[in-house]
Design an enzyme around this catalytic site. Structure first.
Site, mmCIF file in Angstrom:
data_model
loop_
_atom_site.group_PDB
_atom_site.id
_atom_site.type_symbol
_atom_site.label_atom_id
_atom_site.label_comp_id
_atom_site.label_asym_id
_atom_site.label_seq_id
_atom_site.Cartn_x
_atom_site.Cartn_y
_atom_site.Cartn_z
ATOM 1 N N ASN A 153 0.801 -1.222 0.000
ATOM 2 C CA ASN A 153 0.000 0.000 0.000
ATOM 3 C C ASN A 153 0.836 1.274 0.000
ATOM 4 O O ASN A 153 0.308 2.358 -0.212
ATOM 5 C CB ASN A 153 -0.939 0.005 1.207
ATOM 6 C CG ASN A 153 -0.222 -0.324 2.495
ATOM 7 O OD1 ASN A 153 0.299 -1.430 2.667
ATOM 8 N ND2 ASN A 153 -0.134 0.642 3.382
ATOM 9 N N CYS A 328 2.195 7.248 7.985
ATOM 10 C CA CYS A 328 1.719 5.908 7.634
ATOM 11 C C CYS A 328 0.446 5.557 8.369
ATOM 12 O O CYS A 328 -0.335 4.751 7.929
ATOM 13 C CB CYS A 328 2.792 4.856 7.897
ATOM 14 S SG CYS A 328 3.449 4.893 9.560
HETATM 15 C C1 PLP Z 1 -6.380 -0.321 3.037
HETATM 16 C C2 PLP Z 1 -5.662 -1.570 3.382
HETATM 17 C C3 PLP Z 1 -6.079 -2.397 4.423
HETATM 18 C C4 PLP Z 1 -7.238 -2.046 5.301
HETATM 19 O O1 PLP Z 1 -8.443 -2.216 4.613
HETATM 20 P P1 PLP Z 1 -9.819 -1.688 5.222
HETATM 21 O O2 PLP Z 1 -10.839 -2.236 4.289
HETATM 22 O O3 PLP Z 1 -9.728 -0.197 5.211
HETATM 23 O O4 PLP Z 1 -9.948 -2.258 6.591
HETATM 24 C C5 PLP Z 1 -5.372 -3.548 4.653
HETATM 25 N N1 PLP Z 1 -4.316 -3.892 3.916
HETATM 26 C C6 PLP Z 1 -3.883 -3.128 2.903
HETATM 27 C C7 PLP Z 1 -2.707 -3.555 2.089
HETATM 28 C C8 PLP Z 1 -4.530 -1.940 2.602
HETATM 29 O O5 PLP Z 1 -4.089 -1.175 1.610
#
Ligand code: PLP
Length: 385
Positions: A153, A328
């Site tokens: 991410n 972050c």
């Molecule tokens: C955004 C994200 C999450 C969290 O997801 P939510 O649906 O907001 O709980 C988990 N892992 C990664 C890699 C993400 O980018």
């Protein structure tokens, strides 16, 4: 009012209008509870949910019964990791993951450490990839779970899922992958990649927030999970709670659109990414974080030598909405654990920009942002800020 250009599409994405249009009837006319088996309102909602299970299953080459709806990827990760830890406790108490994972994987693992589990956090190389030989060496006879994300991410790096899956299968270890950033953006196939559990979410792919899913393999091998939320026994007992039909419909529509447009959209995003990198990389002292090719097409993550991270973000914030290497998480201002894992110092990690280009960004916007980033860096350097 003038608002900054949105380039934070790894944090969340705007909902596609086609998704909202698909959702609306499920608030008004088809508002039934999908668990109500005695009347048409329930049947209509159940039919919609069933259809989305099929869309999601097809998207990852699974079967519809293997899709467990959750509130998002955070919950899916928690259910996968804690659920496996509890169910396979007697078999072993060792878990392998990676230092660059999202906190929604790292924190459940750290929590399990407090209960007596042992967790190996694999390092990454300077491009953000794991070393498969190191990974094999980390496997023990009591390893029960490997959790490695599909797409990062922050730096967009794509881990070699098929190779990891192969190794896990050879050793009889359950393989979980957080695919929150990957679904709809890169091809995912739980059969060829030998993935046993996969976390998904809608809001990174132009769907609504608050809805996601966990894929749970039912055959070859059948994965056992201990529920983390108990109640009415929904989702085959793995996740109780009334299904949020409108959000589920939106999730399905979002994934359907993303799959239909994946190839064309990726080409366009890759072009925008490369043109922006072309402009920024003309400056001296700019690092591209993450593997240059094995990454999400809309992702750019750069570190800027010779400027202060806070000043850089402040200088850009009226023009462009993006994340820095120190933001972050919304509540802490630590340096990004992902950028530190690449070997950067704290000050260089802090002077970083995470740029997430998305479906609704235009070429004009990317040109403007490129110019502004260059001007801001040049003036900060000139005045030694
Ligand atoms: C955004 C994200 C999450 C969290 O997801 P939510 O649906 O907001 O709980 C988990 N892992 C990664 C890699 C993400 O980018």
């Amino acid at each position: 009012m003038h608002r900054p250009i949105y380039l934070d599409n790894h944090a969340t994405t705007p909902v596609d209008r086609r998704v909202v249009d698909a959702m609306l009837p499920y608030f008004y006319e088809h508002f039934g509870n999908p668990s109500s088996v005695n009347h048409q309102y329930g049947w209509e909602a159940e039919a919609a949910v069933k259809q989305v299970r099929e869309v999601l299953a097809t998207a990852i080459n699974a079967s519809p019964e293997e899709i467990i709806f959750t509130s998002g990827a955070t919950e899916a990760n928690n259910l996968a990791i804690k659920g496996v830890a509890e169910a396979y406790f007697a078999k072993g108490q060792h878990i392998i993951t990676v230092v660059t994972e999202h906190n929604a994987v790292i924190d459940p693992c750290k929590y399990l450490e407090t209960l007596g589990f042992e967790v190996t956090f694999l390092p990454v190389d300077k491009d953000g990839l794991i070393n498969l030989i190191e990974f094999k060496k980390a496997i023990r006879s009591d390893t029960i779970l490997v959790s490695i994300m599909a797409a990062n991410n922050e730096i967009g790096v794509l881990q070699p899922l098929a190779e990891i899956g192969e190794i896990c299968r050879e050793h009889g270890i359950i393989f979980h992958s957080d695919a929150a950033q990957a679904i709809g953006k890169i091809p995912l196939d739980v059969q060829s990649m030998k993935i046993d559990l996969m976390s998904l979410t809608a809001h990174k792919v132009y769907g609504p927030k608050g809805i996601g899913a966990l894929y749970v393999r039912r055959r070859n091998p059948r994965v056992k999970l201990t529920a983390q939320q108990h109640g009415g026994g929904h989702e085959r007992g793995m996740r109780s709670g009334t299904l949020y039909t409108p959000q589920i419909v939106g999730f399905g529509k979002a994934v359907e659109i993303a799959l239909a447009e994946q190839v064309v959209e990726n080409q366009r995003l890759r072009q925008l990414q490369q043109s922006l990198w072309g402009v920024i990389s003309q400056l001296e002292g700019i690092h591209l974080n993450g593997h240059p090719i094995q990454r999400l097409s809309g992702n750019l993550n750069i570190s800027v030598e010779g400027v202060n991270g806070a000043a850089l973000l402040l200088g850009l914030q009226s023009i462009v909405a993006l994340s820095s290497g120190s933001a972050c998480s919304s509540t802490s201002s630590k340096s990004s654990h992902v950028l530190l894992a690449l070997g950067h110092s704290e000050s260089l990690a802090d002077a970083s920009l995470r740029i997430g280009i998305g479906r609704f960004n235009t070429e004009l916007e990317i040109d403007q942002v490129g110019q502004q980033i260059v001007e801001t860096i040049e003036s900060l350097r000139k005045y030694c800020i």
